[in-house]
Motif scaffolding. Sequence first.
Motif, PDB file in Angstrom:
ATOM      1  N   ALA A 207       0.851  -1.191   0.000  1.00 21.68           N
ATOM      2  CA  ALA A 207       0.000   0.000   0.000  1.00 21.68           C
ATOM      3  C   ALA A 207       0.884   1.237   0.000  1.00 21.68           C
ATOM      4  O   ALA A 207       1.896   1.291   0.689  1.00 21.68           O
ATOM      5  CB  ALA A 207      -0.912  -0.007   1.227  1.00 21.68           C
ATOM      6  N   ASN A 208       0.515   2.220  -0.793  1.00 25.37           N
ATOM      7  CA  ASN A 208       1.248   3.480  -0.870  1.00 25.37           C
ATOM      8  C   ASN A 208       0.757   4.367   0.262  1.00 25.37           C
ATOM      9  O   ASN A 208      -0.303   4.992   0.152  1.00 25.37           O
ATOM     10  CB  ASN A 208       1.018   4.126  -2.233  1.00 25.37           C
ATOM     11  N   LEU A 209       1.500   4.416   1.364  1.00 20.91           N
ATOM     12  CA  LEU A 209       1.066   5.163   2.537  1.00 20.91           C
ATOM     13  C   LEU A 209       0.923   6.652   2.259  1.00 20.91           C
ATOM     14  O   LEU A 209       0.075   7.315   2.855  1.00 20.91           O
ATOM     15  CB  LEU A 209       2.008   4.902   3.712  1.00 20.91           C
ATOM     16  N   GLN A 210       1.697   7.179   1.318  1.00 22.30           N
ATOM     17  CA  GLN A 210       1.566   8.587   0.962  1.00 22.30           C
ATOM     18  C   GLN A 210       0.196   8.838   0.324  1.00 22.30           C
ATOM     19  O   GLN A 210      -0.484   9.810   0.644  1.00 22.30           O
ATOM     20  CB  GLN A 210       2.681   8.996   0.011  1.00 22.30           C
ATOM     21  N   ASN A 211      -0.229   7.950  -0.563  1.00 23.42           N
ATOM     22  CA  ASN A 211      -1.553   8.092  -1.170  1.00 23.42           C
ATOM     23  C   ASN A 211      -2.656   7.848  -0.147  1.00 23.42           C
ATOM     24  O   ASN A 211      -3.703   8.495  -0.196  1.00 23.42           O
ATOM     25  CB  ASN A 211      -1.727   7.143  -2.354  1.00 23.42           C
ATOM     26  N   LEU A 212      -2.435   6.899   0.767  1.00 24.36           N
ATOM     27  CA  LEU A 212      -3.440   6.670   1.803  1.00 24.36           C
ATOM     28  C   LEU A 212      -3.609   7.910   2.666  1.00 24.36           C
ATOM     29  O   LEU A 212      -4.726   8.337   2.960  1.00 24.36           O
ATOM     30  CB  LEU A 212      -3.061   5.475   2.672  1.00 24.36           C
ATOM     31  N   THR A 213      -2.506   8.516   3.056  1.00 24.87           N
ATOM     32  CA  THR A 213      -2.565   9.731   3.864  1.00 24.87           C
ATOM     33  C   THR A 213      -3.249  10.854   3.088  1.00 24.87           C
ATOM     34  O   THR A 213      -4.024  11.625   3.646  1.00 24.87           O
ATOM     35  CB  THR A 213      -1.147  10.158   4.290  1.00 24.87           C
ATOM     36  N   ALA A 214      -2.988  10.928   1.792  1.00 22.89           N
ATOM     37  CA  ALA A 214      -3.621  11.953   0.962  1.00 22.89           C
ATOM     38  C   ALA A 214      -5.137  11.786   0.946  1.00 22.89           C
ATOM     39  O   ALA A 214      -5.874  12.769   0.871  1.00 22.89           O
ATOM     40  CB  ALA A 214      -3.072  11.905  -0.459  1.00 22.89           C
ATOM     41  N   ALA A 215      -5.619  10.564   1.045  1.00 18.69           N
ATOM     42  CA  ALA A 215      -7.067  10.330   1.081  1.00 18.69           C
ATOM     43  C   ALA A 215      -7.680  11.009   2.295  1.00 18.69           C
ATOM     44  O   ALA A 215      -8.735  11.645   2.199  1.00 18.69           O
ATOM     45  CB  ALA A 215      -7.357   8.830   1.101  1.00 18.69           C
ATOM     46  N   GLY A 216      -7.025  10.889   3.438  1.00 16.23           N
ATOM     47  CA  GLY A 216      -7.509  11.552   4.641  1.00 16.23           C
ATOM     48  C   GLY A 216      -7.401  13.059   4.549  1.00 16.23           C
ATOM     49  O   GLY A 216      -8.312  13.785   4.951  1.00 16.23           O
ATOM     50  N   GLU A 217      -6.307  13.535   3.989  1.00 14.98           N
ATOM     51  CA  GLU A 217      -6.108  14.976   3.840  1.00 14.98           C
ATOM     52  C   GLU A 217      -7.133  15.593   2.902  1.00 14.98           C
ATOM     53  O   GLU A 217      -7.556  16.729   3.085  1.00 14.98           O
ATOM     54  CB  GLU A 217      -4.688  15.253   3.333  1.00 14.98           C
ATOM     55  N   LYS A 218      -7.563  14.846   1.903  1.00 18.17           N
ATOM     56  CA  LYS A 218      -8.559  15.337   0.950  1.00 18.17           C
ATOM     57  C   LYS A 218      -9.977  15.194   1.495  1.00 18.17           C
ATOM     58  O   LYS A 218     -10.922  15.638   0.862  1.00 18.17           O
ATOM     59  CB  LYS A 218      -8.436  14.586  -0.379  1.00 18.17           C
ATOM     60  N   GLY A 219     -10.122  14.521   2.647  1.00 13.90           N
ATOM     61  CA  GLY A 219     -11.440  14.341   3.236  1.00 13.90           C
ATOM     62  C   GLY A 219     -12.320  13.375   2.460  1.00 13.90           C
ATOM     63  O   GLY A 219     -13.545  13.524   2.432  1.00 13.90           O
TER      64      GLY A 219
END
Length: 157
Positions: free
Chosen positions: A9-21
């Motif tokens: 899993a790309n943790l940077q993309n996962l974190t971006a999902a949360g940041e984008k709401g």
Amino acid sequence: MSGHGAPEANLQNLTAAGEKGLTVAIIASSWHTQVMNGLIDGAQRAAADAGVTAELIRVPGSFELPVAAARLAPRFDAVVALGVVIRGGTPHFDFVCAGATNGLMDVAVTTGKPVGFGLLTCDTEEQAIDRAGLPGSAEDKGYEAMAAALETAVVLA
């Protein structure tokens, strides 16, 4: 092993999902409680890693996943479909697996929303348990399905 060669899993993309709401629904069937509990836990863990709250919706079985996904997809940025079908002695397995798989693909294509594919189609209960993300399992398909849906939602956002 079916998971051989799978990407992490790309943790940077996962974190971006949360940041984008981003919003996500987990649609989970009710058959095979032990396996389903593992899949749901994995999907919820991936959502938590992303900083996303996932809404859990239960349906009776895997065949009901596509209609629930079709109805829910417009309300969410992504949906994750979780289920398990274990081969028996009749063609029922083939019909349920094909119908659910094709239905979920259709939902993704027609709505333009990612549908995380967490439908286990196994020959035995042992194979399902080995993919359910339970203690001692070799794979965590619930986590993988959520991560794939969220990473795709980030790419599409």
